[in-house]
Each structure stands twice: as structure tokens, then as C-alpha cells.
Write an enzyme that holds these catalytic residues in place. Structure first.
Site, short mmCIF file in Angstrom:
data_model
loop_
_atom_site.label_atom_id
_atom_site.label_comp_id
_atom_site.label_asym_id
_atom_site.label_seq_id
_atom_site.Cartn_x
_atom_site.Cartn_y
_atom_site.Cartn_z
N HIS A 209 12.69 2.29 57.40
CA HIS A 209 12.51 3.17 56.23
C HIS A 209 13.40 2.98 54.97
CE1 HIS A 209 9.59 5.90 58.52
NE2 HIS A 209 10.49 6.32 59.22
N ASP B 265 9.88 7.86 69.50
CA ASP B 265 9.57 9.16 69.16
C ASP B 265 7.82 9.33 69.17
OD1 ASP B 265 9.23 7.13 67.24
OD2 ASP B 265 10.61 8.11 65.65
N HIS C 159 6.72 6.65 63.30
CA HIS C 159 6.51 6.68 61.85
C HIS C 159 6.25 5.45 61.21
CE1 HIS C 159 9.64 9.88 62.88
NE2 HIS C 159 8.99 10.61 62.02
N ASP D 23 7.37 2.48 66.39
CA ASP D 23 7.80 3.78 66.30
C ASP D 23 6.79 4.81 65.97
OD1 ASP D 23 10.86 4.79 65.40
OD2 ASP D 23 9.21 5.84 64.16
ZN ZN Z 1 10.32 7.34 63.96
#
Ligand code: ZN
Length: 375
Positions: free
Chosen positions: A133, A257, A170, A168
């Protein structure tokens, strides 16, 4: 036989963002220890790259001078100013802590070392990386610097054809941003839909700009997506696109996650689908620089990253399914000889049908809009 390299920095694993922060760098140490206990760090075909010092100039490869100087100013952990906050430093998600600049440089160094191990012909794992990110001049989503981008740039500098694969939960927005108009890097992110999860983007229509149209692939997953649907999309979209692009090396953010046990997301995977995907990837593209990423159920993350390193090293892990005890959802690693794998969890009924239908539509979209560009 080429080596699988575990890149490890004890200094890096000792940092703490804040006592109650969900992101725990100590997962790297716990994974290192479990891999060691399981005999995965010795013998033929494996190597540990343990390092203490950061490489100078590593952040400058991607981040702006202004942002790096702010990180450096934040190093003491006691100073926060408006300018830092403007660049995402000193927030609840990206707190300023003692050593934050050193931590950032160490994390980026670890991924550069992983990239070099892969360039030399092997595979590598940096559990304290995958900070997908981080933007060029701003911290975001627990990420201060984007080691994934820096690792890709290192491999590109060596003239290698690179694909980025992010599983992941996200969306890998920072990596998408870095290569959005670069057709020489294929970036694929499979993640929970931006309708329900941070960073609120990563929709399939974000597919690259200009000559790089088609070289950024997003695979948004519906909440409750399980291993079966994940594997369906992974093989039909991710593996297909990689087969057309033919990378020499893969940089992967392999956060855990996506699991049903994760407290921050809404997917319903287990480490079975996770490892099956990595195994499928490795069977075609064995030179993988694997970076950790998210994973907020620490115990499940550590078991899964141990399985991940075993897969990269081509090692079998002995034992049965510890989780076969009545009513227990997950394998219990405290049971001697138990497997590190989770019990299977599946989404059923109406939710399953809807997710399956949405996945089929996504594959149709990929075949109509993206595949013809890559083929
Ligand atoms: Zn994540």
C-alpha cells in the site's frame, strides 16, 4: 538444484509499530523459528540469508527525496508534525515509532536480497515485506515503504521479465500505481472487493493505461469467498495471464489475511487454497520472490508461512491433520506431529451460488477484455 532462501533480519523482527497495532513484525521471527523447528532451514537446497544492516540508497530507488527525509525525521519516534501527517506518517494506521526509518530501510533491503536470490536462479522468502500500500510519497495501510516495487525494480534493472502476483486480502494499490503505464511488468492482484475493504479500489476496470492497458489485472473477490472459488479464479485468470506473459521471475505478496480466521477481512479461505495456489504457481514459474504481506491471526499466519517456505523449498511436511479433532476449525500446531494445514471451510447455499456466478462473470470479462491484449 537452486536454493530456496529465507531472508531474515532479527533486528527487523524486533520492531513494534505500537503495542496494540494489528501488524506484528514479530511474525517474521516466529515463522523463522517454526521453519527451523521443522528442519526446513538446513540441508540441501535451502539457505538462510541473515542480515543486520540496511543497504544504503535502497529507498531512493522508488520513494521521493521529500518523503524519505520525513521518514528520517520520524526516526526518533517522538516527533510528529503536520507535514508528516500530510504524508501519512503519525496516523493510527501508520504510527511514528522509534526506529521507523531503520525499519523501513531494513524491510526494503530484505526484499532486494530476496530479488537477488531469485535473479541468481532460486526462490526466496522475506516474511517482513509485501508492503503493497505504500505510495511513492505517502505511508498507507500499515505500509511505510513499498519493498515490493523496489524488488521489482531491482529485477528489472537486471533485465529480467517480471510479473507481480498479489494474493493478500487487500488490493495492491501501491504496486498498481507504480507500474500502471508500464507494459514490461504484469501486475496481478487478487483481493477482497473494494466495495467492502480497504483500500476501496482494485476493480477489474482498473486495467492499466496507454500501452500498458491489459497489464494490470485486478481480481476482486466477494466477501465469503472460499478456497474453491479462489482456486477457480486463480487458475482461470492468474495462471492464464502468466502463461501468456511468460515472466522469468515472479514477485509475490503472499499475505494470509484472506483466511476465515483473519480479524480484519471478510473472506473465508484457509491455508489449503493458499498453498495450493502457490504450488500451482511454482510448478510453472519456480523463481519466486515471496514477500509476506498482511495476516492478523498470528498463529495461523506463522503456520501458513512455514508451509509457504516448505513449498518454495520443495519439501514435504510430515504429519496428519491436527484439526480433525471434533468441532475444531483449525489444525492445532501444539499437537505433536500434527500437520500445519487448516481444516477445510466452505461457503454453501445461496452465498456460494452468488459468489460462483460473480466469478464466472469475472472470468468472462477477463477473456473478453484482457486476454486478447496479452495473447
Ligand atoms: Zn492485507
Amino acid at each position: 538444484m537452486s536454493d530456496a532462501v529465507f531472508v531474515y533480519s532479527p533486528a527487523l523482527a524486533r520492531f513494534e509499530l505500537s503495542p496494540d497495532h494489528p501488524f506484528k513484525p514479530e511474525r517474521a521471527r516466529l515463522t523463522f523459528e517454526m521453519c527451523s523447528d521443522r528442519g526446513l532451514l538446513t540441508g540441501d537446497g535451502v539457505r538462510v540469508d541473515e542480515f543486520i544492516e540496511e543497504e544504503e540508497g535502497v529507498l531512493e530507488r522508488w520513494h521521493t527525496a521529500e518523503y524519505i527525509s520525513l521518514l528520517e525525521r520520524a526516526e526518533s519516534g517522538s516527533e510528529i508534525d503536520v507535514e508528516m501527517l500530510h504524508h501519512g506518517l503519525g496516523t493510527a494506521e501508520n504510527p511514528v515509532f522509534k526506529g521507523v526509518y531503520t525499519y523501513s530501510k531494513l524491510a526494503a533491503t530484505a526484499s532486494v536480497l530476496a530479488a537477488r536470490a531469485v535473479a541468481a536462479g532460486g526462490s526466496a522468502f522475506n516474511p517482513c515485506g509485501g508492503f503493497h500500500h505504500a505510495h511513492r510519497d505517502r505511508a498507507s495501510g500499515f505500509c511505510y515503504v513499498n519493498d515490493a516495487v523496489i524488488a521489482i525494480l531491482e529485477l528489472r534493472r537486471m533485465g529480467l521479465r517480471v510479473a507481480y502476483v498479489d494474493i493478500d486480502a487487500h488490493h495492491g494499490d501501491g504496486v498498481q500505481e507504480a507500474f500502471y503505464d508500464d507494459p514490461d511488468v504484469l501486475a496481478i492482484s487478487v483481493h477482497e472487493s473494494g466495495r467492502t475493504l480497504f483500500p476501496w479500489g482494485g476493480f477489474e476496470k482498473e486495467s492499466g493505461a496507454g500501452s500498458a492497458k491489459g497489464y494490470n489485472i485486478n481480481v476482486p473477490l466477494e466477501p465469503e469467498t472460499d478456497d474453491n472459488v479462489f482456486m477457480f479464479l486463480f487458475s482461470e485468470i492468474v495462471m492464464d495471464a502468466l502463461g501468456l506473459f511468460q515472466p522469468e521471475v515472479v514477485v509475490g505478496t503472499f499475505g494470509t489475511d484472506t483466511f476465515a480466521t483473519d480479524p480484519l477481512t471478510h473472506l473465508k479461505m484457509t491455508n489449503n487454497g493458499y498453498i495450493d495456489a502457490v504450488a500451482m504457481l511454482r510448478s510453472r514459474f519456480p523463481r519466486i520472490a515471496a514477500l509476506g504481506g498482511g495476516g492478523y491471526n498470528i498463529e495461523n499466519t506463522v503456520r501458513s508461512w512455514t508451509l509457504l517456505f516448505a513449498e518454495l523449498a520443495g519439501r514435504e511436511i510430515e504429519g496428519g491433520y491436527g484439526g480433525a479433532l471434533g468441532g475444531v476449525l483449525l489444525g492445532d500446531p501444539s499437537i505433536v506431529g500434527s500437520d500445519l494445514r487448516d481444516m477445510h471451510v466452505y461457503t454453501t447455499g445461496k452465498a456460494h451460488d452468488e459468489i460462483r456466478e460473480r466469478s464466472e462473470a469475472l472470468i468472462e470479462w477477463y477473456r473478453g477484455e484482457i486476454r486478447p491484449i496479452l495473447a
